[in-house]
Design a protein around this motif. Structure first.
Motif, PDB file in Angstrom:
ATOM      1  N   ALA A 170       0.336  -1.496   0.250  1.00 42.36           N
ATOM      2  CA  ALA A 170      -0.178   0.036  -0.300  1.00 42.36           C
ATOM      3  C   ALA A 170       1.209   1.260   0.519  1.00 42.36           C
ATOM      4  O   ALA A 170       0.625   2.949  -0.397  1.00 42.36           O
ATOM      5  N   SER A 171       2.074   1.302   0.274  1.00 44.43           N
ATOM      6  CA  SER A 171       2.606   2.302   0.345  1.00 44.43           C
ATOM      7  C   SER A 171       3.606   2.934  -1.142  1.00 44.43           C
ATOM      8  O   SER A 171       3.522   1.927  -2.474  1.00 44.43           O
ATOM      9  N   ASP A 172       4.264   3.526  -1.242  1.00 35.62           N
ATOM     10  CA  ASP A 172       5.028   4.099  -2.629  1.00 35.62           C
ATOM     11  C   ASP A 172       6.074   3.615  -2.613  1.00 35.62           C
ATOM     12  O   ASP A 172       7.140   4.261  -3.695  1.00 35.62           O
ATOM     13  N   ARG A 173       6.701   2.594  -1.557  1.00 34.39           N
ATOM     14  CA  ARG A 173       7.577   2.332  -1.351  1.00 34.39           C
ATOM     15  C   ARG A 173       7.577   0.953  -2.958  1.00 34.39           C
ATOM     16  O   ARG A 173       8.760   0.544  -3.482  1.00 34.39           O
ATOM     17  N   ARG A 174       6.625  -0.322  -3.001  1.00 37.30           N
ATOM     18  CA  ARG A 174       5.827  -0.475  -3.871  1.00 37.30           C
ATOM     19  C   ARG A 174       5.546   0.166  -5.012  1.00 37.30           C
ATOM     20  O   ARG A 174       5.542   1.546  -5.167  1.00 37.30           O
ATOM     21  N   ILE A 175       7.054  -0.603  -6.331  1.00 38.02           N
ATOM     22  CA  ILE A 175       6.353   0.628  -7.314  1.00 38.02           C
ATOM     23  C   ILE A 175       5.607  -0.375  -8.695  1.00 38.02           C
ATOM     24  O   ILE A 175       5.831  -1.386  -7.849  1.00 38.02           O
ATOM     25  N   ALA A 176       4.471   0.691  -9.318  1.00 39.79           N
ATOM     26  CA  ALA A 176       3.632  -0.197  -9.860  1.00 39.79           C
ATOM     27  C   ALA A 176       3.910  -1.344 -11.189  1.00 39.79           C
ATOM     28  O   ALA A 176       5.636  -0.792 -11.524  1.00 39.79           O
ATOM     29  N   PHE A 177       3.850  -2.307 -11.442  1.00 39.74           N
ATOM     30  CA  PHE A 177       4.116  -3.180 -12.705  1.00 39.74           C
ATOM     31  C   PHE A 177       4.427  -1.639 -13.758  1.00 39.74           C
ATOM     32  O   PHE A 177       3.216  -1.175 -13.935  1.00 39.74           O
ATOM     33  N   ASN A 178       4.929  -2.166 -14.736  1.00 36.31           N
ATOM     34  CA  ASN A 178       4.999  -1.236 -16.076  1.00 36.31           C
ATOM     35  C   ASN A 178       5.302  -2.307 -17.135  1.00 36.31           C
ATOM     36  O   ASN A 178       6.664  -3.184 -17.045  1.00 36.31           O
ATOM     37  N   ARG A 179       6.005  -0.980 -18.569  1.00 33.71           N
ATOM     38  CA  ARG A 179       6.107  -1.917 -19.308  1.00 33.71           C
ATOM     39  C   ARG A 179       8.437  -1.724 -19.539  1.00 33.71           C
ATOM     40  O   ARG A 179       9.287  -2.252 -20.802  1.00 33.71           O
ATOM     41  N   TYR A 180       8.473  -2.144 -18.528  1.00 35.21           N
ATOM     42  CA  TYR A 180       9.891  -1.894 -18.796  1.00 35.21           C
ATOM     43  C   TYR A 180      10.578  -3.237 -17.616  1.00 35.21           C
ATOM     44  O   TYR A 180      12.047  -2.984 -17.702  1.00 35.21           O
ATOM     45  N   GLY A 181       9.901  -3.710 -16.545  1.00 37.05           N
ATOM     46  CA  GLY A 181      10.415  -4.103 -15.805  1.00 37.05           C
ATOM     47  C   GLY A 181      10.127  -5.832 -16.719  1.00 37.05           C
ATOM     48  O   GLY A 181      10.217  -6.758 -17.744  1.00 37.05           O
ATOM     49  N   VAL A 182      10.228  -7.220 -15.958  1.00 32.43           N
ATOM     50  CA  VAL A 182      10.022  -8.480 -16.026  1.00 32.43           C
ATOM     51  C   VAL A 182       9.331  -8.897 -16.680  1.00 32.43           C
ATOM     52  O   VAL A 182       8.962  -9.588 -17.674  1.00 32.43           O
ATOM     53  N   PHE A 183       7.908  -8.424 -15.242  1.00 32.08           N
ATOM     54  CA  PHE A 183       7.118  -8.632 -16.038  1.00 32.08           C
ATOM     55  C   PHE A 183       6.197  -7.622 -17.074  1.00 32.08           C
ATOM     56  O   PHE A 183       5.874  -6.202 -16.350  1.00 32.08           O
ATOM     57  N   ARG A 184       5.770  -7.605 -18.103  1.00 31.76           N
ATOM     58  CA  ARG A 184       5.356  -6.620 -18.972  1.00 31.76           C
ATOM     59  C   ARG A 184       4.000  -7.271 -19.917  1.00 31.76           C
ATOM     60  O   ARG A 184       3.739  -8.432 -20.173  1.00 31.76           O
ATOM     61  N   HIS A 185       3.271  -5.953 -20.243  1.00 34.89           N
ATOM     62  CA  HIS A 185       1.834  -6.074 -20.346  1.00 34.89           C
ATOM     63  C   HIS A 185       1.810  -6.762 -21.812  1.00 34.89           C
ATOM     64  O   HIS A 185       1.786  -4.761 -21.767  1.00 34.89           O
ATOM     65  N   TYR A 186       2.041  -7.128 -22.543  1.00 30.74           N
ATOM     66  CA  TYR A 186       1.328  -6.568 -24.304  1.00 30.74           C
ATOM     67  C   TYR A 186       0.794  -8.125 -24.368  1.00 30.74           C
ATOM     68  O   TYR A 186       0.761  -9.353 -24.217  1.00 30.74           O
ATOM     69  N   PRO A 187      -0.720  -7.650 -24.628  1.00 29.83           N
ATOM     70  CA  PRO A 187      -1.920  -8.385 -25.010  1.00 29.83           C
ATOM     71  C   PRO A 187      -1.572  -9.631 -26.069  1.00 29.83           C
ATOM     72  O   PRO A 187      -2.258 -10.377 -25.760  1.00 29.83           O
ATOM     73  N   GLU A 188      -1.037  -9.392 -27.172  1.00 26.85           N
ATOM     74  CA  GLU A 188      -0.366  -9.870 -28.090  1.00 26.85           C
ATOM     75  C   GLU A 188       0.119 -11.086 -28.111  1.00 26.85           C
ATOM     76  O   GLU A 188       0.411 -12.446 -28.162  1.00 26.85           O
ATOM     77  N   LEU A 189       1.146 -11.353 -26.531  1.00 25.45           N
ATOM     78  CA  LEU A 189       2.025 -11.911 -25.910  1.00 25.45           C
ATOM     79  C   LEU A 189       0.996 -13.061 -25.457  1.00 25.45           C
ATOM     80  O   LEU A 189       0.952 -13.936 -25.500  1.00 25.45           O
ATOM     81  N   ASP A 190      -0.032 -12.577 -24.930  1.00 25.44           N
ATOM     82  CA  ASP A 190      -0.679 -12.970 -23.909  1.00 25.44           C
ATOM     83  C   ASP A 190      -1.667 -14.595 -24.965  1.00 25.44           C
ATOM     84  O   ASP A 190      -1.733 -14.703 -25.773  1.00 25.44           O
TER      85      ASP A 190
END
Lengths: 247, 247
Positions: A217-237
């Motif tokens: 719940a803190s701002d120490r947790r960075i949100a998921f985004n398209r630069y990390g290991v886990f990336r959401h590209y719908p065409e890969l799902d």
């Protein structure tokens, strides 16, 4: 004395597995690269001409003179020091074995969007990524998730944990795997979660752990985004399922 | 009591890193899958319905009730037990960190010939393999080899070793990396070895170690082939250099 964690600012990445352990332990730490001038300090340690034991890549953890690199190695150290791993040798090795299997899984998750080269943009390897992700969705992710489901099932000491009766660092990492795959492959996870209730249970217990809940719940947790290991590209799902039309 | 090593018969693969440690230690061991009925015994352990702590994949090592999986984890155990790692905590963590970096390198070496899926034949992903191998030859292999060269250079305790003044398991693994890359990427290695004399020195010292020399000359050492991690496909190696024609 506070730990210093060195990892790229702006992404969860592999550093997140270390953050979760530090947070669950209630350990005091500085996320160095997120401080002013921190990325430069990290690069100085990585390229240091003077240092004898220089890491290959972030994340690495510093405590006084001790500089530890490689995610699973850092967790091996923190697990022993903060009771996030069994105390007996066999249990300690088993926890580390699971962590190294998670590390292999993380590598394969990363390579779904970068099958050719980490130095190229995703857009320059999109077709190869589709082929690799198709195999990941069909074979590799079910194989890993099925394995961890069975490990939780066969843990005689307790329900809801990979190892023994207490929270250990592989539980924290499995939480991150589930959270990350939900972000990156939501359709695949919608299909797989129903048949993998035990790893969802591990995820939920970790998320409800008071220190982890406060962290998330803190701002120490960075949100998921398209630069990390886990990336959401719908065409890969996996493909959207078509409704079966009843005749 | 003899160790039982479980790994695919017929290839060096990841099991070879364990074999080298067992051989250097002079430990008694049975290479189970190479015995009659051995692969079946390995599959029984892998698919065991009864076992509580089942490995994800070979190699794994068994000693009485202790079953240890993941190559680097096995080496962590053997290193402490057979004086193939420093005795102090910082040294032990440093040796393991190097081993995990070698494991990452091994993964990348494997993926040069299988960038899309381990379940597909090489011939079905040859074009993608060429693209991945080109990046490997140009960037990744030099980055890893340069890193290990600097680690040997900066080791203040002795010349010719990655860690401290004695032979440790990362030295054995670095030997295998050099030997394997010479087999798989001979033209690349011809170019890189000249600028990486220290890792060649580590290789040569390991090869001259009496127990390792005896092992390499024995039929316990499986020859490199096109089924393991290191595979020689000339089209993946760097291009032959053209002679510069003087005008």
């Amino acid at each position: 004395m506070a730990y210093e964690l060195y990892y790229w600012a702006g992404i969860q990445g592999r550093g997140e597995f270390v953050r979760l352990a530090l947070e669950a332990a209630g350990a005091e730490y500085v996320d160095v690269a997120r401080q002013s001038g921190g990325e430069q300090a990290m690069m100085r340690l990585l390229t240091s001409e003077g240092g004898e034991r220089v890491p290959f890549a972030p994340p690495f953890l510093k405590l006084a003179d001790l500089l530890i690199g490689q995610t699973a190695n850092i967790l091996l150290y923190l697990g022993a020091r903060h009771a996030l791993a069994p105390a007996d040798e066999a249990g300690r090795l088993w926890a580390h074995q699971l962590q190294l299997t998670i590390a292999d899984f993380v590598d394969e998750i990363h390579d779904t969007h970068h099958p050719i080269a980490g130095s190229l943009y995703y857009e320059d390897q999109r077709e190869e990524a589709k082929a690799r992700a198709a195999d990941f969705v069909k074979s590799r992710a079910p194989k890993y998730l099925g394995y961890f489901e069975r490990v939780v099932e066969r843990n005689n000491a307790a329900k809801g944990h990979l190892v023994g009766a207490e929270l250990t660092y592989p539980d924290l990492s499995l939480f991150q795997i589930v959270a990350g795959l939900r972000y990156a492959f939501p359709r695949m996870m919608e299909r797989l979660e129903a048949s993998h209730p035990r790893i969802v249970d591990v995820h939920d217990r970790v998320a409800a752990h008071p220190r982890i809940a406060a962290y998330l719940a803190s701002d120490r947790r960075i949100a998921f985004n398209r630069y990390g290991v886990f990336r959401h590209y719908p065409e890969l799902d996996e493909a959207k399922r078509r409704r079966t039309i009843k005749q």
